[in-house]
Design a protein around this motif. Structure first.
Motif, PDB file in Angstrom:
ATOM      1  N   SER A  62      -2.169 -32.409 117.041  1.00  0.00           N
ATOM      2  CA  SER A  62      -0.890 -32.947 116.322  1.00  0.00           C
ATOM      3  C   SER A  62      -1.141 -32.590 114.971  1.00  0.00           C
ATOM      4  O   SER A  62       0.062 -32.027 114.283  1.00  0.00           O
ATOM      5  N   LEU A  63      -2.134 -32.455 114.279  1.00  0.00           N
ATOM      6  CA  LEU A  63      -2.289 -31.599 112.744  1.00  0.00           C
ATOM      7  C   LEU A  63      -1.944 -30.372 113.046  1.00  0.00           C
ATOM      8  O   LEU A  63      -1.100 -29.853 112.313  1.00  0.00           O
TER       9      LEU A  63
ATOM     10  N   VAL B   6      -5.486 -35.938 117.327  1.00  0.00           N
ATOM     11  CA  VAL B   6      -5.242 -35.945 116.188  1.00  0.00           C
ATOM     12  C   VAL B   6      -5.253 -34.488 115.727  1.00  0.00           C
ATOM     13  O   VAL B   6      -4.434 -33.935 115.122  1.00  0.00           O
TER      14      VAL B   6
ATOM     15  N   LEU C 164       1.541 -30.018 113.438  1.00  0.00           N
ATOM     16  CA  LEU C 164       2.587 -30.280 112.331  1.00  0.00           C
ATOM     17  C   LEU C 164       2.190 -29.387 111.194  1.00  0.00           C
ATOM     18  O   LEU C 164       2.408 -29.812 110.081  1.00  0.00           O
ATOM     19  N   GLU C 165       1.625 -28.212 111.542  1.00  0.00           N
ATOM     20  CA  GLU C 165       1.552 -26.869 110.685  1.00  0.00           C
ATOM     21  C   GLU C 165       0.463 -27.190 109.585  1.00  0.00           C
ATOM     22  O   GLU C 165       0.523 -26.627 108.675  1.00  0.00           O
ATOM     23  N   MET C 166      -0.622 -27.800 110.141  1.00  0.00           N
ATOM     24  CA  MET C 166      -1.806 -27.651 109.002  1.00  0.00           C
ATOM     25  C   MET C 166      -2.590 -26.576 109.498  1.00  0.00           C
ATOM     26  O   MET C 166      -2.649 -26.419 110.691  1.00  0.00           O
TER      27      MET C 166
ATOM     28  N   ILE D 151       9.593 -31.677 108.868  1.00  0.00           N
ATOM     29  CA  ILE D 151       8.809 -32.335 107.737  1.00  0.00           C
ATOM     30  C   ILE D 151       9.320 -32.342 106.499  1.00  0.00           C
ATOM     31  O   ILE D 151       9.277 -31.150 105.879  1.00  0.00           O
TER      32      ILE D 151
ATOM     33  N   PRO E 290      -0.525 -38.115 112.379  1.00  0.00           N
ATOM     34  CA  PRO E 290      -1.679 -38.320 113.423  1.00  0.00           C
ATOM     35  C   PRO E 290      -2.215 -39.782 113.686  1.00  0.00           C
ATOM     36  O   PRO E 290      -2.637 -40.442 114.739  1.00  0.00           O
TER      37      PRO E 290
END
Lengths: 155, 505
Positions: free
Chosen positions: A113-114, A110, A117-119, B226, B394
């Protein structure tokens, strides 16, 4: 047909070829007592024929030469990096889940992947991954009694 | 047990706390999944299968069925308010629903969509209640050759009816059947295609494959780009009431859509998706104002939304009466039942009346719950779209891992999940549909078993199989569906060509 699409079609052809070859070793039996290879062989022939047909028709309908000559990467742009990162992450999960266990692996899964995914913000990412992993462990393992890979942790 | 008695029995089964809660969770989750673009009913059912392990088979099927028909309700919300279909069956609703919302009639469109879904869903359950036991009683007389013909017809029609290229669909079907042959051979009991791995002997599971091709591949697709969800049009509670004229135009469309959808649901294929398109075309063709379609015609919302709910109920008939899933969503329902050790078939209704009548009764209650939930809470459901995809994806990854592992406690299933996710991502990218793969995987082993039994029964005489009246009729119908459309278009083309030649002279 692009390079990646051709690769996908050729992989399908390889799959159907290997499947057909394996099926032929199983034995057909006879019409009164069919053997284990009967349906797989029929499916293998059918699949090889269809994938070849697909490749040939796509090859015949290929783009004009000038368009083809423009070299393009397999997966263009920043997005492709994200896909590769996610694929590597999934591979990591497959390899290490039995050794590290559900909780540790999903925290990494998690969290990473966060990030991919550009967090941004380490505290936020760490908190979300610990809470979701712990929460899902409680939900599935404790509430529904679903077995999960144990790994290095004693629970 | 006659249908009315059965229904009362079903209500006695469903009106327990655990079953009502399962129904409520199913329809709410279905609506949420319908609102969120990308996941879809199949992915949602696959993701939630592990959470049913602790439940009874009745509660599990009630919840999974709730997700299935609940998705159809939720899908319309985003189609109407932001022009983004929550799932494939609601694509058509965008055409007129969003245009109505732009004109300030979004509330009316949402109400008509919800009422239409309720009317068609309820009508569908009424017919299901009477038809399924009758069909099951007839199906007891079916032998392996009839089942073989039905399965073959189902597999062929699935690849023919989809929107994609037939060759690509057939390839996916072949891959699905090939994956289904891994493991134990139904005839000799020996193992095949296991490459020395003992854990492959029990075969490749439906759950990791479904989660891979619908869950993981979707995460990868979304990770690629995204997307930003567009601004939604806000609807106030008072705006939810359609005018008298809107009701007058929408009501017949709801009934037409419901009946058409139900009939399409009986045919193998992605019924919920194509029923919406057919209903839209039908409404436009018979309308006195066809020019209004695409600009906010209420029939363009009422018809398709009713059709996809009617199709949901229709698709349950072959599953519950014959044990044959004719679409990927019903294949997931079958998977859910099989995981709980229940095998649907002609004897399913007599052997498990609690599950069958419980599910039928739960569909009346579920449709009512959806109607009550969807109208006043439309704003709440639409606000789910504010949850960032960065967080949602996620979570889906994590649920996929749990789901794949928990069926057999096998690490191999996690590898299958990951492998199928990656393969599914690349195949979908190039226009391959995953539904035939899933159907091939689930129907392939059934087909092999029936083929073996049929051949042994007839001592290998194929003519004896084909000469049985029902088998011949099913296969002839199947050949007609395959051959007639290209033949008709060929005749039309040569006829047109002939006319052109004559006019040139």
């Amino acid at each position: 047909m692009g390079r990646l699409e051709r690769f996908v079609s050729l992989s399908l052809l390889a799959f159907s070829g290997v499947y057909l070859a394996e099926s032929l070793t199983l034995g057909f039996g006879n019409s009164k007592l069919p053997g284990p290879g009967l349906l797989p062989t029929i499916v293998g022939i059918f699949l090889t024929f269809l994938v070849s047909l697909h490749l040939i028709t796509d090859f015949l309908n290929r783009r004009p030469l000038e368009e083809k000559s423009k070299k393009r990467p397999l997966l263009p742009g920043r997005d492709s990096v994200r896909i590769v990162e996610m694929l590597l992450l999934l591979g990591f999960c497959g390899v290490f889940i039995s050794k590290l266990g559900y909780i540790v692996t999903t925290i990494v899964l998690v969290g990473a992947s966060l990030y991919f995914l550009e967090m941004r913000g380490w505290v936020r990412i760490t908190l979300i991954s610990i809470v979701t992993s712990g929460g899902s462990y409680y939900f599935f393992r404790v509430m529904f009694d679903i077995p999960l890979p144990q790994g290095i942790l004693p629970f | 047990m006659d249908p009315i008695q059965g229904l009362f029995y079903g209500f006695s089964v469903v009106l327990t706390t655990s079953n009502i809660v399962a129904c409520f969770i199913g329809v709410v989750l279905g609506t949420v999944v319908g609102v969120l673009p990308g996941i879809g009913p199949i992915g949602a059912m696959a993701l939630l299968l592990p959470s049913t392990f602790g439940q009874s088979p009745t509660a599990a099927l009630i919840m999974l069925a709730g997700i299935y028909y609940g998705t159809m309700y939720g899908g319309s919300t985003t189609s109407i308010l932001i022009n983004v279909p929550g799932e494939a069956a609601s694509v058509v609703t965008c055409f007129d629903g969003y245009q109505m919302a732009r004109k300030g009639r979004g509330g009316a469109a949402l109400t008509v969509a919800a009422v239409g879904s309720f009317v068609a869903g309820t009508l569908g359950v009424v017919v299901l209640m009477f038809c399924a036991p009758f069909l099951a009683a007839q199906a007891i007389k079916f032998g392996p050759p009839e089942y073989l013909a039905l399965i073959l017809a189902g597999l062929i029609l699935v690849s023919r009816i989809g929107e994609e290229s037939m060759v690509r669909s057939l390839i996916m079907l072949g891959v699905g059947i090939a994956l289904g042959t891994v493991g134990m051979d139904p005839g000799s009991g020996g193992v095949r295609f296991t490459f020395g791995r003992n854990d492959l002997a029990q075969g490749i599971g439906l759950v990791p494959v479904a989660m891979g091709v619908y869950g993981i591949s979707e995460v990868l697709t979304i990770a690629e780009t995204i997307t930003q969800i567009p601004q939604r049009i806000k609807v106030k509670l008072l705006e939810l009431f359609p005018t008298k004229e809107e009701w007058r135009r929408a009501t017949p469309a709801m009934f037409r859509g419901g009946i058409l959808g139900f009939l399409i649901g009986l045919i193998p294929g992605p019924a919920t998706i194509i029923s919406g398109f057919y209903s839209y075309v039908l409404e436009k063709r018979i309308s006195r104002r066809p020019q209004e379609f695409g600009k906010g015609a209420i029939e363009g919302v009422a018809g398709p939304e009713s059709a996809n709910n009617g199709a949901c109920a229709g698709a349950l008939i072959p599953l519950l009466a014959l044990g044959l899933p004719f679409g990927p969503a019903t294949a997931m329902l079958l998977g859910g039942l099989m995981i709980h050790g229940v095998q649907p078939g002609p004897l399913f209704i007599t052997q498990h009346p609690d599950i069958f009548w419980g599910v039928v009764a739960s569909m009346y209650i579920g449709n009512l719950m959806l109607l009550v939930l969807n109208l006043p809470l439309v704003g709440v459901f639409a606000s789910i779209l504010r949850v960032p995809q960065k967080i949602l994806m996620p979570l889906i990854l994590m649920i996929c891992v749990v789901g794949a592992f928990s069926v057999n406690n096998s690490i191999l299933d996690i590898w299958v999940l990951i492998g199928m996710g990656i393969i599914g991502y690349f195949l979908k990218k190039f226009g391959f549909n995953m539904a035939p793969l899933l159907l091939g995987l689930i129907l392939g082993p059934m087909m092999e078993e029936k083929l073996m039994t049929s051949l042994m029964m007839t001592r290998g005489n194929l003519w004896d199989i084909l000469a049985r009246p029902l088998t011949a009729a099913i296969l002839a119908g199947c050949v007609a569906v395959l051959v007639l459309p290209p033949l008709i278009s060929l005749i039309r083309r040569s006829w047109k060509h002939g006319i052109n030649l004559r006019t040139d002279r």
